[in-house]
Design a protein around this motif. Structure first.
Motif, PDB file in Angstrom:
ATOM      1  N   ARG A 135       1.995   2.058  -3.492  1.00  0.00           N
ATOM      2  CA  ARG A 135       0.894   2.551  -4.321  1.00  0.00           C
ATOM      3  C   ARG A 135       0.574   4.009  -3.986  1.00  0.00           C
ATOM      4  NH1 ARG A 135      -2.586  -0.443  -2.466  1.00  0.00           N
ATOM      5  NH2 ARG A 135      -2.340  -2.223  -3.865  1.00  0.00           N
ATOM      6  N   LEU A 136       0.477   4.329  -2.700  1.00  0.00           N
ATOM      7  CA  LEU A 136       0.145   5.695  -2.297  1.00  0.00           C
ATOM      8  C   LEU A 136       1.216   6.686  -2.737  1.00  0.00           C
ATOM      9  CD1 LEU A 136      -1.315   5.247   1.301  1.00  0.00           C
ATOM     10  CD2 LEU A 136      -2.522   6.023  -0.733  1.00  0.00           C
ATOM     11  N   ALA A 147      -6.832   4.786  -3.098  1.00  0.00           N
ATOM     12  CA  ALA A 147      -5.606   5.584  -2.887  1.00  0.00           C
ATOM     13  C   ALA A 147      -5.844   7.052  -3.181  1.00  0.00           C
ATOM     14  CB  ALA A 147      -4.480   5.034  -3.763  1.00  0.00           C
ATOM     15  N   ARG A 187      -8.435  -0.673  -5.379  1.00  0.00           N
ATOM     16  CA  ARG A 187      -7.355  -0.146  -4.536  1.00  0.00           C
ATOM     17  C   ARG A 187      -6.878   1.212  -5.019  1.00  0.00           C
ATOM     18  NH1 ARG A 187      -5.218  -5.550  -5.422  1.00  0.00           N
ATOM     19  NH2 ARG A 187      -5.848  -6.944  -3.721  1.00  0.00           N
ATOM     20  N   ARG A 246       0.821  -1.211   0.000  1.00  0.00           N
ATOM     21  CA  ARG A 246       0.000   0.000   0.000  1.00  0.00           C
ATOM     22  C   ARG A 246       0.852   1.257   0.000  1.00  0.00           C
ATOM     23  NH1 ARG A 246      -2.127   3.160   4.226  1.00  0.00           N
ATOM     24  NH2 ARG A 246      -4.072   4.241   3.696  1.00  0.00           N
ATOM     25  N   TYR A 250       1.060   7.036  -6.585  1.00  0.00           N
ATOM     26  CA  TYR A 250      -0.199   7.624  -7.045  1.00  0.00           C
ATOM     27  C   TYR A 250      -0.233   9.117  -6.722  1.00  0.00           C
ATOM     28  CZ  TYR A 250      -5.159   8.240  -8.007  1.00  0.00           C
ATOM     29  OH  TYR A 250      -6.350   8.666  -8.529  1.00  0.00           O
ATOM     30  N   CYS A 251       0.103   9.468  -5.479  1.00  0.00           N
ATOM     31  CA  CYS A 251       0.025  10.872  -5.069  1.00  0.00           C
ATOM     32  C   CYS A 251       1.100  11.724  -5.725  1.00  0.00           C
ATOM     33  CB  CYS A 251       0.126  10.979  -3.544  1.00  0.00           C
ATOM     34  SG  CYS A 251      -1.192  10.107  -2.658  1.00  0.00           S
ATOM     35  N   HIS A 311      -6.621   9.387  -0.259  1.00  0.00           N
ATOM     36  CA  HIS A 311      -5.609   9.672   0.751  1.00  0.00           C
ATOM     37  C   HIS A 311      -4.543  10.666   0.268  1.00  0.00           C
ATOM     38  CE1 HIS A 311      -6.986   6.535   3.537  1.00  0.00           C
ATOM     39  NE2 HIS A 311      -7.251   5.815   2.451  1.00  0.00           N
ATOM     40  N   CYS A 312      -4.690  11.166  -0.942  1.00  0.00           N
ATOM     41  CA  CYS A 312      -3.728  12.147  -1.441  1.00  0.00           C
ATOM     42  C   CYS A 312      -4.179  13.537  -1.037  1.00  0.00           C
ATOM     43  CB  CYS A 312      -3.619  12.067  -2.956  1.00  0.00           C
ATOM     44  SG  CYS A 312      -2.857  10.538  -3.542  1.00  0.00           S
TER      45      CYS A 312
END
Length: 484
Positions: free
Chosen positions: A375-376, A478, A474, A372, A379-380, A481-482
């Motif tokens: 990924r975060l 994500a 997922r 995770r 992604y962010c 949470h950005c």
């Protein structure tokens, strides 16, 4: 502060003074038994009583001190106790209100209107800070060109204006990390008071990757809890620092930040850029979250030195996370291959049939990029997140170009076309994208400094997951949470 003088110790002698204290009788019995049993006249030092309680702070606001004391109990002929009779510690109260009269000013003002120099003439007194001993009450007569010393200042008086030290018994003392004045205790590199640097590990590396093209390259992960961080290099390149939320602290988005102090991850980052192309970045720490150190390459990388201290219990997770994200902890040094001696010419032969010898894939295995956190972070910190099918692949000298068909866009900072090229910075990209398969990709926009190239970049060990309904859920999660 200091040892007791002989008159300060409590003497216990075998004399009758009427009512005897129980403790005195017990000590007398022990003394008699020791003298009779051992038959030795040599006496050790006396014994300290327990420390008393701390006094109230000497100040009602700002900095002050409190004191506690103890006594030395000894028999006749014993040495004095080893140590000090008093301990002083710093007490920090809320800041004094604006306009409050400083402590030293109050002490000088006590002599206003009183004859002090053997005459009947009086003066108004204000502090004088130019005298040799800053813990004497040196006061200047207002309107005159002389000062007078009225003895020592009261304990707890600041040594000078803006000084962290306080005067105690006529000496200027600073508080150690234990809060005790004059203790000399200091934090080690691990942040432990009085430690010996044995609870943390020193990470020191040189990033030597030359890079295949101009743009941002990962140097190292600086994990949460790092202290005494430093990075330096000498080139036209620029260090860049990204927070755990994917936002740049320094030199992000192709813009060079001015030298100065920046707040990041709960610490202050000092960024300097000196003449001679030398650039440094330092922070005391500890960091409250992960930071990513990058370099914005504009010319071949001559080497970036970085170092920090990390608690031992955080070192193994740091290694695992750094490997998972593809950020090397150290760079392999290039090896020079010695030239082989020339072989004598062989007799001519006729080759009737030759079968190609299969060669192993020279590309090393890719790091594990699951999780995770990976990924975060990608992604962010990316400019584009989309679902695409790989239509073609072309390996060039130092990079790989994928032709992809964009099918679904999750995040984009500029329009995407149906057919796009995605570039990976190596002939051995990680992860490898298979032809005719669908992936979820997180890419960044890379524009060359001269504006001649505008690419979608898939970073090394970046986010490239085979598409599935579960991965689709997922990646949508994500996005929540950005930071906005």
């Amino acid at each position: 502060m200091g040892k007791l003088r002989p008159g300060e110790a409590e003497q216990l002698a075998p004399v009758h003074t009427g009512r005897r204290h129980p403790l005195r009788g017990l000590l007398l019995l022990l003394w008699t038994l020791l003298n009779c049993g051992l038959g030795d006249n040599a006496q050790g030092p006396g014994e300290w009583t327990p420390w008393g309680s701390w006094s109230r702070c000497s100040s009602s606001c700002g900095q002050g001190l409190s004191v506690r004391s103890r006594r030395c109990i000894r028999f006749p002929g014993e040495e004095l106790c080893w140590g000090h009779t008093h301990e002083y510690r710093l007490c920090q109260l809320p800041d004094c209100p604006l306009g409050a009269v400083p402590f030293r000013d109050l002490q000088c003002a006590l002599y206003n209107g009183h004859p002090v120099l053997g005459t009947q003439k009086t003066y108004l007194w204000v502090p004088f800070y130019g005298a040799p001993n800053q813990c004497d009450l040196n006061c200047l007569a207002e309107g005159h060109d002389f000062y007078h010393s009225f003895g020592r200042v009261l304990d707890g008086t600041p040594c000078s204006q803006g000084s962290p030290g306080l005067c105690v018994a006529g000496r200027c003392l600073s508080a150690g990390c234990d809060g005790l004045l004059g203790s000399g205790a200091r934090e080690d590199r691990c942040g432990r008071c009085g430690g010996a640097n044995d609870s943390c590990l020193f990470v020191q590396r040189v990033f030597r990757d030359a890079g295949a093209f101009a743009g941002y390259w990962n140097v190292t992960l600086i994990p949460e809890g790092a202290r005494h961080i430093r990075a330096a290099h000498r080139s036209r390149n620029h260090l860049a620092l990204m927070g755990g939320d994917g936002r740049y602290v320094l030199n992000g988005n192709w813009a060079v930040s001015p030298p100065g102090t920046y707040e990041a991850a709960g610490t202050r980052v000092v960024y300097t850029r000196a003449t001679g192309r030398e650039e440094t970045l330092s922070a005391a720490g500890p960091t409250s979250q992960d930071l990513l150190l990058q370099v914005l390459l504009q010319e071949p990388n001559p080497g970036i030195e970085f170092e920090f201290w990390l608690p031992q219990e955080l070192y193994s997770p740091f290694q695992a996370q750094a490997r998972a994200l593809g950020w090397p902890l150290w760079q392999p040094q290039p090896r020079e291959v010695a030239p082989r001696p020339p072989e004598p010419p062989a007799a001519p032969t006729v080759i009737l049939h030759q079968t190609p010898t299969p060669t192993s894939d020279p590309c090393p295995p890719c790091p594990d990029t699951r999780g995770r956190a990976h990924r975060l972070l990608h992604y962010c910190g990316s400019d584009f997140v989309f679902r695409a099918r790989v239509r073609g692949r072309l390996r060039q000298a130092q990079e790989t170009r994928y032709e992809v068909h964009v099918q679904l866009i999750y995040k984009n900072r500029s329009p995407l076309r149906a057919l796009e090229y995605v570039w990976a910075p190596s002939r051995c990209p990680c992860p490898v994208l298979a032809l005719h398969r669908e992936y979820l990709l997180a890419a960044r926009r890379l524009i060359s400094p001269d504006g001649t190239q505008d690419r979608l970049l898939l970073p090394h060990a970046g986010y490239a997951r085979p598409w599935s309904p579960a991965e689709d859920s997922r990646v949508r999660l994500a996005a929540q949470h950005c930071p906005v």
